[in-house]
Motif scaffolding. Sequence first.
Motif, PDB file in Angstrom:
ATOM      1  N   ARG A  97       0.811  -1.230   0.000  1.00 31.00           N
ATOM      2  CA  ARG A  97       0.000   0.000   0.000  1.00 31.00           C
ATOM      3  C   ARG A  97       0.837   1.270   0.000  1.00 31.00           C
ATOM      4  N   HIS A 130      -2.249  -5.770  -3.320  1.00 26.06           N
ATOM      5  CA  HIS A 130      -2.894  -4.451  -3.449  1.00 26.06           C
ATOM      6  C   HIS A 130      -2.196  -3.660  -4.554  1.00 26.06           C
ATOM      7  N   ASP A 171     -14.362   1.969  -2.112  1.00 20.21           N
ATOM      8  CA  ASP A 171     -13.552   3.060  -2.682  1.00 20.21           C
ATOM      9  C   ASP A 171     -13.211   2.742  -4.138  1.00 20.21           C
ATOM     10  N   GLU A 173     -10.424   2.239  -5.570  1.00 19.51           N
ATOM     11  CA  GLU A 173      -9.407   1.189  -5.754  1.00 19.51           C
ATOM     12  C   GLU A 173     -10.026  -0.207  -5.791  1.00 19.51           C
ATOM     13  N   LYS A 194     -14.215   7.389  -1.395  1.00 21.35           N
ATOM     14  CA  LYS A 194     -13.671   7.379  -0.021  1.00 21.35           C
ATOM     15  C   LYS A 194     -12.675   8.511   0.189  1.00 21.35           C
ATOM     16  N   ARG A 196      -9.747   9.344   3.002  1.00 16.35           N
ATOM     17  CA  ARG A 196      -9.062   8.890   4.215  1.00 16.35           C
ATOM     18  C   ARG A 196      -8.330  10.073   4.828  1.00 16.35           C
ATOM     19  N   ASP A 221     -14.003  -5.637  -0.448  1.00 16.98           N
ATOM     20  CA  ASP A 221     -12.734  -4.905  -0.509  1.00 16.98           C
ATOM     21  C   ASP A 221     -11.595  -5.917  -0.454  1.00 16.98           C
ATOM     22  N   ASP A 222     -10.411  -5.505  -0.876  1.00 18.12           N
ATOM     23  CA  ASP A 222      -9.298  -6.458  -0.822  1.00 18.12           C
ATOM     24  C   ASP A 222      -8.800  -6.641   0.605  1.00 18.12           C
ATOM     25  N   ILE A 223      -8.775  -5.564   1.386  1.00 21.35           N
ATOM     26  CA  ILE A 223      -8.206  -5.639   2.738  1.00 21.35           C
ATOM     27  C   ILE A 223      -9.214  -5.080   3.746  1.00 21.35           C
ATOM     28  N   ILE A 224      -9.410  -5.793   4.852  1.00 17.54           N
ATOM     29  CA  ILE A 224     -10.121  -5.194   5.987  1.00 17.54           C
ATOM     30  C   ILE A 224      -9.096  -5.145   7.114  1.00 17.54           C
ATOM     31  N   SER A 225      -8.772  -3.943   7.581  1.00 20.53           N
ATOM     32  CA  SER A 225      -7.713  -3.812   8.582  1.00 20.53           C
ATOM     33  C   SER A 225      -8.311  -3.275   9.883  1.00 20.53           C
ATOM     34  N   THR A 226      -8.433  -1.966  10.014  1.00 20.35           N
ATOM     35  CA  THR A 226      -9.117  -1.439  11.208  1.00 20.35           C
ATOM     36  C   THR A 226     -10.621  -1.654  11.088  1.00 20.35           C
ATOM     37  N   GLY A 227     -11.111  -1.873   9.868  1.00 21.17           N
ATOM     38  CA  GLY A 227     -12.552  -2.018   9.626  1.00 21.17           C
ATOM     39  C   GLY A 227     -13.240  -0.674   9.413  1.00 21.17           C
ATOM     40  N   GLU A 228     -12.512   0.431   9.535  1.00 25.12           N
ATOM     41  CA  GLU A 228     -13.133   1.759   9.428  1.00 25.12           C
ATOM     42  C   GLU A 228     -13.768   1.984   8.058  1.00 25.12           C
ATOM     43  N   THR A 229     -13.116   1.486   7.004  1.00 24.18           N
ATOM     44  CA  THR A 229     -13.668   1.675   5.656  1.00 24.18           C
ATOM     45  C   THR A 229     -15.013   0.960   5.542  1.00 24.18           C
TER      46      THR A 229
HETATM   47  C1  R5P Z   1      -7.170   0.548   0.803  1.00 26.07           C
HETATM   48  O1  R5P Z   1      -6.218   0.938   0.260  1.00 26.07           O
HETATM   49  C2  R5P Z   1      -7.591  -0.876   0.937  1.00 26.07           C
HETATM   50  O2  R5P Z   1      -8.168  -1.356  -0.237  1.00 26.07           O
HETATM   51  C3  R5P Z   1      -8.626  -1.007   2.053  1.00 26.07           C
HETATM   52  O3  R5P Z   1      -9.757  -0.218   1.728  1.00 26.07           O
HETATM   53  C4  R5P Z   1      -8.060  -0.536   3.358  1.00 26.07           C
HETATM   54  O4  R5P Z   1      -6.823  -1.131   3.593  1.00 26.07           O
HETATM   55  C5  R5P Z   1      -9.003  -0.867   4.507  1.00 26.07           C
HETATM   56  O5  R5P Z   1      -8.421  -0.424   5.686  1.00 26.07           O
HETATM   57  P1  R5P Z   1      -9.281  -0.197   6.994  1.00 26.07           P
HETATM   58  O6  R5P Z   1     -10.027  -1.466   7.280  1.00 26.07           O
HETATM   59  O7  R5P Z   1      -8.252   0.111   8.039  1.00 26.07           O
HETATM   60  O8  R5P Z   1     -10.184   0.953   6.746  1.00 26.07           O
END
Ligand code: R5P
Length: 298
Positions: A97, A130, A171, A173, A194, A196, A221-229
């Motif tokens: 990223r 990503h 978003d 991406e 989106k 950020r 989405d490809d990544i769920i990290s904090t889940g905020e998105t």
């Molecule tokens: C963004 O670049 C990725 O596709 C995800 O949207 C992002 O990593 C999600 O991150 P978080 O869960 O922290 O909002």
Amino acid sequence: MKREKMLVIALPGGASLAAALARSLRCDWSELALHHFPDGETGVRIDVAVKGCCVILAGSLNQPDTKTLPLIYAADAALELGAVQVGLVAPYLAYMRQDKRFHPGEAITSRSYARMLSASLDFLVTVDPHLHRIHTLDEIYSIRTQVVPAAPLIARWLRSHVHSPWLIGPDEESAQWVAEVAGLVGAPWTVLHKTRRGDRDVGVRLASRERWPEHVPVLLDDIISTGETMLAATRLLQKAGLGAPLCVGVHALFDAQAQSRLLEAGVSRVLTCDTVTHASNTIRMAPALARACREISA
Ligand code: R5P
């Protein structure tokens, strides 16, 4: 032409992946032995004979900083001990990223990380890295790479579990994954816009007037990290009266609270591919990763 024997070695945290790959590849697997010295350095030992083998190091690269040095030491050791080639199966590939200098002075870690791994490996297999400003792994990795797409497996799951889904990317991406899954399922799709503002500060808005209120909203989405998105997108859909979404992620990086916060916010279910071990893992990637290994190592 005779192929060299395959051997899978599990990186830290990679034992179940290594076992699943070895089952599909019909070969042996073993764990990498690590020793943590009192001074903070790490000793790495390969306990099986690798001479003449195609060695596959297996492990996801979430929390990469503690995993990367053992990976490099193991790859170098395998080659020195006579492996014919050494590849990495990392279902989640880290440091993708940071693909530009967002603020003055920042390191572009995608490039540095790719350079570092390329120096010790012959090939790399991963699931949906990503890719945003970097369009293919070949732009930054100088070794053979193969990407296993999660979209066909996600689409297969949706076809058998969700009647009339509406695919929504949180978003711009995410359009690459959302469009592909929607195409395979034969469903409508949309992406949100989106903004950020920080690691845990995300805003989304509906970028088009298109609405599919009779369909089941599926956030992908490809990544769920904090889940905020996903949280921001869920709140937006609920405020617009579009129903409780299902959340689908390829890579479950999830911090401790992310899944419970999503469920509390009204998400009907959270599901992910098993590229990073998590309670939400539903879609198994090992058979497709094993097929990719066979192809790339041939
Ligand atoms: C963004 O670049 C990725 O596709 C995800 O949207 C992002 O990593 C999600 O991150 P978080 O869960 O922290 O909002």
